[in-house]
Design an enzyme around this catalytic site. Structure first.
Site, short mmCIF file in Angstrom:
data_model
loop_
_atom_site.label_atom_id
_atom_site.label_comp_id
_atom_site.label_asym_id
_atom_site.label_seq_id
_atom_site.Cartn_x
_atom_site.Cartn_y
_atom_site.Cartn_z
CB CYS A 57 -0.93 -0.07 1.21
SG CYS A 57 -1.47 1.48 1.89
CB CYS A 62 0.71 1.80 4.15
SG CYS A 62 -1.03 1.38 4.04
#
Lengths: 104, 285
Positions: free
Chosen positions: A31, A34
């Protein structure tokens, strides 16, 4: 302090039974936002020993992700006395996250 | 990836104008949109009030903008931006499956017609998502729906089948449909999204589908969903005369910044937004 990697085995001890305010970063390795958030979370952990700062890999800990209804990551959750008191979905600035922690 | 000075989102007259000015000012710029520019422009019948270009068709205007971009070596990254994250001293930009970084951002995505579905905003992040590429992995073994407005949505639905147990596809105004065989096509019109603390149902004009999540994949994401905390009034991003929004380093221009919806106004505002971004960059140096 460094960021604590949580699993279903230590989640209760580190977060729910903790008298400190804790920050939990739900993330995954694939991600993008993230990855952008990771250094922010690490800095908060280093500079603020009064908070317990943790992270949960949602791919490896799907039961916890399910339990806390994680539909999008990063999700940043703030716990106090065993309950979720604040939540932010998506990356955000260090200042915003710190102000949420300080208000918890 | 190297951090850009200015990221511009949108390739209508406002975004292209901002990109041209940013280039003139020698700023490291990234532009998101289509190299065929905004479809809305080429569809315009006739433009009568653009100074210096009298009685211009939309197609001609589009070609002139494209020619200007080519002359200056400007090209667009053809990816849909699904989120802009203000990180304090920079912005993170999620475009399909990639992240980009820029010191300032100009939003020029045009005005989005049509209201959100009932329940859409309420359940955002609770089963409503605008990016299948970003969130698909969190729907392992789940039942999902895709409300798809374009061909890119079909690709995203296909990606979703790698994780979800079931993918329903509800096309909105699509001309060409080439769906993966694992996807169930449903040609009913979605009306509402319902549930308690998370999404449980998608209700159409004819039926009710039990689902765990719904991906709403439009051509552009509404500005308040694109940037969390952005001030919106009356369906437009609130800006001042410098095209500044309430978020420092973030600017908006063109139709998304308010009426009148005119090309000449959009181009002018794109110019102002780029110059304001340049001033901002000088300030934070």
């Amino acid at each position: 302090m460094s960021v604590i990697q949580l699993t279903k085995d230590n989640f209760k001890e580190k977060v729910l039974d903790n008298s400190n305010v804790s920050l939990v970063d739900f993330y995954a390795d694939w991600c993008g936002p993230c990855k952008m958030m990771a250094p922010v979370v690490a800095e908060i952990a280093e500079e603020n020993p009064q908070f317990t700062v943790c992270k949960i890999n949602t791919d490896e800990q799907s039961a916890l992700a399910e339990e806390y209804s994680i539909f999008s990551i990063p999700t940043l959750m703030i716990f106090k006395d065993g309950v979720v008191v604040d939540k932010h979905v998506g990356a955000c600035s260090k200042a915003d996250l710190l102000s949420k922690l300080n208000n918890a | 990836m190297e951090r850009a000075d200015i990221a511009i989102i949108g390739t209508g007259p406002a975004g292209v104008s901002a990109a041209i000015t940013a280039k003139v000012r020698n700023k490291k710029t990234i532009l998101f949109g289509s190299n065929n520019l905004s479809e809305k422009v080429s569809k315009a019948q006739e433009i009568l009030n653009y100074p210096g270009l009298p009685s211009l068709s939309g197609t001609d205007f589009s070609m002139k903008l494209k020619g200007h971009m080519d002359d200056m070596g400007i090209s667009a990254i053809e990816k849909k931006v699904s989120a802009v994250y203000p990180m304090g001293d920079y912005f993170g930009i999620q475009a399909s499956d990639e992240m980009y970084e820029a010191k300032s951002v100009i939003i020029a995505t045009g005005v989005i017609h049509g209201k959100p579905f009932s329940g859409e905003k309420e359940f955002l992040g609770k089963g409503v998502s605008y990016c299948a590429t970003c969130d698909a992995a969190l729907y392992k073994g789940k039942i999902t729906a895709v409300i798809g407005y374009n061909e890119e949505a079909q690709q995203e639905a296909k990606f979703l089948t790698e994780f979800a147990k079931k993918v329903y596809y509800f096309p909105i105004g699509n001309k060409k449909l080439e769906l993966d065989e694992n996807i169930e096509l449903i040609t009913e019109f979605p009306k509402a999204i319902s549930g308690n603390d998370k999404v449980e149902c998608l209700i159409t004009d004819k039926n009710k589908y039990e689902i765990d999540g719904v991906f709403i994949l439009r051509d552009a994401v509404a500005p308040d969903q694109l940037v969390s905390g952005l001030d919106i009034a009356d369906n437009h991003v609130e800006v001042n005369l410098m095209m500044e929004t309430n978020i420092r380093g973030l600017f908006a221009c063109g139709d998304i910044a308010g009426k009148p919806y005119q090309y000449v106004k959009a181009a002018g505002q794109g110019n102002v937004a780029a110059l304001s971004a340049v001033s901002y960059l000088n300030e934070i140096k």
